[in-house]
Write a protein that holds these residues in place. Structure first.
Motif, PDB file in Angstrom:
ATOM      1  N   LYS B 221       0.853  -1.048   0.170  1.00 44.86           N
ATOM      2  CA  LYS B 221      -0.025  -0.061  -0.197  1.00 44.86           C
ATOM      3  C   LYS B 221       0.827   1.207  -0.060  1.00 44.86           C
ATOM      4  O   LYS B 221       0.444   2.267  -0.823  1.00 44.86           O
ATOM      5  CB  LYS B 221      -1.121   0.841   1.149  1.00 44.86           C
ATOM      6  N   ALA B 224       2.065   2.076  -3.101  1.00 44.45           N
ATOM      7  CA  ALA B 224       0.870   2.275  -3.569  1.00 44.45           C
ATOM      8  C   ALA B 224       0.646   3.364  -4.047  1.00 44.45           C
ATOM      9  O   ALA B 224       0.361   4.594  -4.940  1.00 44.45           O
ATOM     10  CB  ALA B 224      -0.455   1.811  -4.162  1.00 44.45           C
ATOM     11  N   ARG B 225       0.906   4.172  -2.779  1.00 44.06           N
ATOM     12  CA  ARG B 225       0.410   5.130  -2.442  1.00 44.06           C
ATOM     13  C   ARG B 225       1.548   6.189  -3.170  1.00 44.06           C
ATOM     14  O   ARG B 225       1.141   7.186  -4.076  1.00 44.06           O
ATOM     15  CB  ARG B 225       0.565   6.119  -1.512  1.00 44.06           C
ATOM     16  N   GLU B 228       0.446   6.087  -7.262  1.00 43.98           N
ATOM     17  CA  GLU B 228      -0.217   6.981  -7.621  1.00 43.98           C
ATOM     18  C   GLU B 228      -0.376   7.992  -7.988  1.00 43.98           C
ATOM     19  O   GLU B 228      -0.767   9.289  -8.987  1.00 43.98           O
ATOM     20  CB  GLU B 228      -1.381   6.560  -6.724  1.00 43.98           C
ATOM     21  N   ALA B 231       2.717   9.083 -10.216  1.00 44.39           N
ATOM     22  CA  ALA B 231       2.417   8.567 -11.638  1.00 44.39           C
ATOM     23  C   ALA B 231       2.347   9.307 -13.280  1.00 44.39           C
ATOM     24  O   ALA B 231       3.134   9.517 -13.990  1.00 44.39           O
ATOM     25  CB  ALA B 231       1.011   8.333 -12.408  1.00 44.39           C
ATOM     26  N   GLU B 232       2.365  10.836 -12.669  1.00 49.74           N
ATOM     27  CA  GLU B 232       1.744  11.741 -13.296  1.00 49.74           C
ATOM     28  C   GLU B 232       3.654  12.777 -13.612  1.00 49.74           C
ATOM     29  O   GLU B 232       3.334  13.669 -14.756  1.00 49.74           O
ATOM     30  CB  GLU B 232       1.152  13.103 -13.527  1.00 49.74           C
ATOM     31  N   THR B 324       3.673  -3.023  -8.012  1.00 53.84           N
ATOM     32  CA  THR B 324       2.925  -2.030  -7.612  1.00 53.84           C
ATOM     33  C   THR B 324       2.881  -0.583  -8.518  1.00 53.84           C
ATOM     34  O   THR B 324       1.982  -0.183  -8.740  1.00 53.84           O
ATOM     35  CB  THR B 324       3.450  -2.301  -5.680  1.00 53.84           C
ATOM     36  N   TYR B 325       4.530  -0.403  -8.340  1.00 52.19           N
ATOM     37  CA  TYR B 325       4.445   0.484  -9.038  1.00 52.19           C
ATOM     38  C   TYR B 325       3.999   0.767 -10.366  1.00 52.19           C
ATOM     39  O   TYR B 325       3.468   2.103 -10.906  1.00 52.19           O
ATOM     40  CB  TYR B 325       6.548   1.115  -9.109  1.00 52.19           C
ATOM     41  N   GLU B 327       2.422  -0.611 -12.299  1.00 57.33           N
ATOM     42  CA  GLU B 327       0.980  -0.839 -11.939  1.00 57.33           C
ATOM     43  C   GLU B 327      -0.138   0.962 -12.074  1.00 57.33           C
ATOM     44  O   GLU B 327      -0.938   1.096 -12.794  1.00 57.33           O
ATOM     45  CB  GLU B 327      -0.236  -1.001 -10.809  1.00 57.33           C
ATOM     46  N   SER B 328       0.799   1.550 -11.300  1.00 53.66           N
ATOM     47  CA  SER B 328       0.270   3.395 -11.665  1.00 53.66           C
ATOM     48  C   SER B 328       1.359   4.157 -12.600  1.00 53.66           C
ATOM     49  O   SER B 328       0.366   4.504 -13.489  1.00 53.66           O
ATOM     50  CB  SER B 328       0.426   3.658  -9.818  1.00 53.66           C
TER      51      SER B 328
END
Lengths: 297, 828
Positions: B221, B224-225, B228, B231-232, B324-325, B327-328
């Motif tokens: 998690k 993931a944070r 996310e 990501a941009e 996880t990285y 994925e975003s």
């Protein structure tokens, strides 16, 4: 001490001259002969007396593979071999024999007859009940520990007051010489220095030292080591009844300092019992240079 | 009167509140750093609609001479609205004030100003990463392309703005950021999820119970944070996952690992002899075979293979976090793990991460860098496609270079200022030699660590004691990394024909015969002894042997091979039957008769005799092998260290000068030969050559061409190196096919072709420089270096919208021969 250095040099020169390399082709021929079922037995037997120690070892491996434990009597003839690899295999084979009596007999033959003290001790390691051995690592050199550890304090152990006894029957470990509770009051008192001049002239074999010392309150540290500046020749060390490690380089180790990590075993603000088993093969022996506790951070 | 005053005050207050409540507000969140030509340059603008109704509005942005083109039509709901406005980035790199104006039919609603930066596109590079922080402009000067920002920690503390600011600031200097994801060392995490021994006690060195599902989910998690949130932001393009965690890994008896082991083995229990992670010494194991050949399914071996591959949970966890990285973050993003070979020699270190990294200290001998790089190649063989990065430590420990307790005559000058320095800067020549040694291998990135020791004075443990070291790096960056990087990362490894076995079985049952990526044990010194004597050994594992790789080799070295499995043992015997040559030391299992025996040698504390003893050992090995095996290359002295790579029929010779002496930086202590010494000699490559080029000097070199070999005279400075390209035919010319005209803001391509004297394309990878000069004769964004595969490459440029139109010039240079070509392009 100079005599010992000359003696060691002569041994090393002898070993170096003995280790002649016959090159690839002779070894290939021997391999092929031994791998050929028709010639394997003869070739293996012939290899046992080759001048090349690598061939002797190879022959020994195959001879024992072919004959199993029936090979044991024949192997007595190799008990005086000068090559450590040959003796190492011989001792492992003898120690693992199902026929314990035959295996033990061979080990004793090596222990008593081999001209090299280091190799005799190799056999003794397997023959005796003394199995204490530990792969030792200093934390500062641990390849999986990437931080600098430096000594920040040294606590010297006393130069006098060491309890001492010889162990000619090599059974001190069976009698609990290393236990904290062992009563050493009957042992002699020695000081740091060779034992020749302290009542044990030219004693060779196993001997034991014990000393109890008190440490202060815990000192902020990452590691604690015992630092032995010189033990003539080999040493096995216990602290507070726990085996910490050994300095076992044969006779050549008589003048090499060594460290043992005792971070887990040390007791702060308490009495600590240090026990050292020493083995000496020639001339003077013993803990002949001071010992200290090194605190590292 | 008082009542009237009070009433008026309240009325004014109410009016102000109402008036305040009625105002739209705008602010810029997220990033303000952008990359020229990037795919998704979105500026985040938060707009607050204070009313209770939706409002139709228009947002215009003015920057870089653009003034309200293509206004965004918005429907703003009451409250906060996040608007992502697409920016134009086809401008010259620089900072641009930006004004955003929000208006409706009723007029202007709000305005806000900020400054954005547009950075030049990165192009095709060999990344140079600082594993740490440092002054950005200085890092840029030294050639760094990446540095570390602890993003996951900042986000955990809700310091999101700081995270963005850090990345933006770095990007403005054309430096990209990677995170160091290191939850594994957080105190509260460790306390909750610690590994425990058989008695339920935590181990003295805390380590995460990485098989615990709750621990896995918690870390996932957190990753993931980060993914996310960033990501941009393309300025964030990598993550180092759980560095150094495996050093402290131990069998965990909390229930999870035991359950996994039962599942993996159909019900087996963890063997009772297992107490630690590094195996069990065979001496004292009851029933251990005197042959020292163990069955492939030995229970202890099975356990430890499982533990180190997946069982302790770390490798699978690194893979989960990497996924996880990704994925975003859908753009190019690199996850990596280190130190990847500070483990027993078995495939799988780092799990499914994109890349593995490892650091090496250059003392006492910088050739350790090549040893560790070869170990990395061996490890990555178990994960096809995995990238390899290699890091140099920029410092030395005091007790291995200039021990504090040791008093010397004429102590070094830096001692006066830094008498208690724990870590001191490595010498410049060590940095250089280590650099040449590592880039002789095919790497995807190079890294450095210990920035305070490189950059400037500091108060922390890393001290700056040699100002010349960073200038050495700056020089290498400018002359080698930047121009040749795109080519260096593509030249394939040449198949070696000599190998050194690092056996997992051996490591587990002897505990002392493996290098652990730290140049530990005789196996490591043997590798260097072979480097000094012009061998090019590969490192192989038991797994390489079991998949049949011995067929590729002519010579197999078995240092310290005291215990082997049955299958590996039989494969080695088969290798010998087939004519392969085995070289082994005195620890070899008795069932293998080496073709050549050597004696293991111990390293001294003193540097010079240590180097000599290993150079001599290598020489003896070479003499014994000479009738049966010869390397493809040779050099006239041992301090000219050579390595080759190959692309089709082109050979690349990497030659470095390892001649060194004691200096006055640390030489007084005799622990390190820190100064390079100039060295000259002859390098021989056993092939016919038509031409040879120095890729660093960009020119042909003289050599003696013989039917079966070429002999090349070389002369190298202290710590120097060279890269030679050997071809069948000389390079004749470089041709450039570029359009005659181009438009600002629109891309154009140019074809570059290099041909040999017979008009053909060379079977080679050739570095090329392409520089587009504007009307001011300034190189524009997009200029840089490329790799012409088989002599051909297409380069593209997009003239900036705010660059002057007129006559531009495109210059290209073949960095092997130095041949050039040029074309004029009318930009209008």
């Amino acid at each position: 001490m100079y005599r010992k250095m000359i003696w060691l040099f002569a041994c090393c020169l002898g070993l170096a001259l003995q280790a002649a390399d016959p090159g690839i082709e002779p070894r290939r021929k021997i391999r092929q002969a031994i791998e050929n079922p028709a010639t394997a037995q003869t070739a293996a037997e012939t290899a046992l007396t080759d001048a090349d120690p690598a061939i002797r070892l190879y022959g020994l491996y195959h001879y024992t593979r072919i004959h199993g434990e029936k090979a044991l009597p024949k192997l007595f003839a190799m008990s005086m071999d000068k090559d450590p690899s040959v003796i190492n295999f011989l001792t492992m084979f003898a120690a693992s024999a199902q026929d314990r009596e035959a295996g033990q007999a061979l080990l004793l033959e090596i222990m008593n007859k081999n001209p090299n003290h280091t190799l005799r001790r190799m056999a003794a390691r397997y023959a005796s009940t003394f199995k204490f051995h530990k792969v030792t690592k200093r934390r500062k050199f641990d390849p999986q520990w990437d931080y600098e550890l430096r000594p920040v304090q040294t606590i010297d152990l006393p130069l006098t007051g060491w309890r001492f006894t010889t162990d000619p029957l090599v059974n001190g470990h069976e009698n609990g010489f290393y236990e904290i509770s062992f009563d050493d009051s009957a042992w002699k008192l020695l000081k740091i220095g060779g034992w020749n001049k302290q009542g044990f002239p030219d004693y060779t074999g196993i001997a034991w030292y014990r000393i109890t010392f008190t440490l202060p309150e815990k000192i902020d540290s990452k590691a604690v080591e015992l630092y032995f500046r010189g033990v003539d020749e080999c040493a096995w060390v216990w602290l507070n009844g726990v085996y910490c490690g050994q300095h076992d380089e044969g006779a050549a180790g008589w003048n090499r300092p060594f460290y043992l990590d005792v971070t887990e075993e040390i007791k702060w603000n308490a009495a600590n019992t240090l026990v050292v088993r020493v083995d000496n093969s020639t001339m003077d022996g013993g803990i002949w240079k001071p010992v200290s506790i090194e605190i590292l951070k | 009167m008082k009542k009237i005053t009070l009433f008026l005050s309240i009325a004014v207050l109410c009016f102000c509140m109402v008036a305040e409540e009625a105002a739209f507000t705008m602010d810029f969140s997220y990033r303000k750093g952008f990359i020229r030509l990037e795919e998704n340059p979105l500026l985040h603008i938060n707009i607050n609609n204070p009313g209770r109704q939706d409002v139709s509005a228009e947002l215009t942005l003015a920057y870089a001479g653009l003034n309200g083109l293509n206004p965004l039509k918005l429907k703003l709901t009451p409250g906060r609205n996040l608007v992502k406005a697409r920016l134009e980035t086809r401008f010259k790199p620089g900072s641009y004030p930006l004004k955003a104006v929000l208006s409706s039919a009723a007029g202007q609603l709000a305005a806000a100003e900020t400054t954005i930066t547009i950075t030049a596109e990165q192009g095709d590079i060999l990344p140079v990463m600082m594993w740490g922080g440092g002054n950005l402009s200085e890092l840029k000067r030294l050639g760094f392309t990446h540095y570390l920002v602890m993003v996951n920690i900042l986000l955990a503390r809700n310091q999101t703005a700081d995270a963005i600011t850090n990345i933006d600031r770095a990007l403005s200097e054309n430096i990209y950021c990677f995170d160091r994801f290191s939850l594994a060392t957080e105190k509260e995490f460790l306390e909750k999820f610690q590994r425990r021994d058989r008695n339920g006690k935590p181990y003295e060195r805390p380590n995460l119970d990485a098989s615990n599902p709750e621990a896995i989910e918690w870390t996932r998690k957190r990753a993931a944070r980060v993914g996310e949130f960033l990501a941009e932001h393309p300025g964030f393009d990598g993550a180092l996952i759980n560095s150094e965690v495996r050093d402290g890994t131990q069998p965990s008896f909390t229930g999870f690992e035991e359950a996994e082991f039962r599942k993996a083995t159909g019900g087996a229990e963890v063997p009772s002899q297992v107490k630690g992670s590094n195996g069990v010494p065979y001496f004292g194991l009851p029933g251990f075979p005197s042959s020292r050949i163990v069955p492939d399914n030995d229970p202890l071996l099975v356990y430890y293979q499982w533990f180190w591959k997946t069982g302790d949970g770390w490798n699978p966890l690194q893979g989960i976090l990497s996924d996880t990285y990704h994925e975003s973050i859908k753009r190019p993003f690199l996850t990596f793990f280190d130190p990847a070979v500070r483990v027993p020699p078995v495939w799988g270190s780092g799990g499914k991460v994109d890349a593995i990294n490892h650091w090496t200290y250059t003392n006492p001998d910088p050739l350790r860098m090549g040893l560790a790089a070869d170990e990395m190649i061996a490890m990555a063989d178990g994960a096809p496609g995995q990238k390899i990065m290699k890091m140099t430590q920029l410092f030395w420990y005091r007790d291995r270079s200039a021990p504090v307790a040791m008093k010397v005559e004429n102590p070094p000058s830096w001692i006066q200022e830094e008498p208690d320095a724990k870590y001191i800067t490595i010498s410049p020549d060590h940095l250089k030699i280590a650099f040449w040694n590592k880039i002789a291998r095919r790497l995807d990135a190079i890294l450095y660590h210990g920035s305070p020791s490189l950059l400037s004075k500091s108060k922390n443990a890393y001290r700056y004691t040699n100002p010349h070291t960073k200038e050495a790096l700056a020089e290498l960056s400018a002359s080698v990394i930047k121009p040749l990087g795109p080519t260096l990362k593509r030249i394939p490894e040449r198949q070696a024909d000599v190998a050194i076995l690092q056996s997992f079985t051996n490591a587990i049952f002897t505990q002392n015969n493996h290098s652990y990526g730290s140049a530990h044990a005789f196996t490591s010194d043997l590798h260097m002894a072979l480097q000094w004597n012009h061998f090019q050994p590969a490192i192989i594992y038991d797994e390489h042997i079991l998949r049949g790789d011995l067929a590729k080799y002519k010579v197999l070295f078995l240092p310290g091979a005291e215990v082997l499995t049955q299958s590996v043992f039989e494969a080695i015997l088969e290798f010998q039957r087939g004519g392969g040559i085995v070289v082994a030391d005195e620890k070899i299992v008795p069932g293998i008769l080496p073709d050549i025996s050597i004696k293991s040698v111990r390293r001294y504390t003193v540097a010079e005799p240590s180097k000599k003893v290993f150079q001599k050992l290598g020489q003896q090995i070479k003499q014994k092998l000479a009738p049966y095996y010869q390397s493809d290359f040779e050099a006239s002295n041992q301090d000219l260290v050579v390595r080759t790579r190959r692309y089709k029929t082109a050979d690349y010779l990497f030659v470095l000068n390892d001649k060194r002496a004691y200096g006055d930086y640390v030489g007084q202590y005799r622990r390190v030969l820190e100064n390079g010494v100039p060295n000259a000699g002859t390098v021989t490559l056993r092939r016919k050559a038509g031409a040879i080029y120095d890729l660093v000097k960009h020119q042909a070199v003289d050599f003696q061409a013989l039917p079966d070999r070429c002999e090349i005279p070389v002369s190298l400075d202290a710590g120097g190196g060279m890269i030679l390209l050997v071809l069948d035919e000389p390079l004749a010319k470089i041709e450039l096919n570029a359009p005659g005209t181009a438009k600002p803001g629109e891309p154009f391509s140019a074809d570059i072709r290099i041909t040999t004297a017979d008009g053909n394309a060379p079977d080679a990878l050739i570095p090329v420089e392409a520089t587009l000069l504007n009307t001011q004769h300034e190189p524009v964004a997009g200029s840089g270096w490329h790799c012409a595969a088989d002599g051909r490459v297409t380069v593209s440029f997009t003239p900036s919208l705010n660059d002057a139109a007129g006559e531009w010039r495109l210059n290209v240079r073949d960095l092997a021969s130095g041949n050039t070509a040029s074309a004029l392009i009318q930009v209008k």
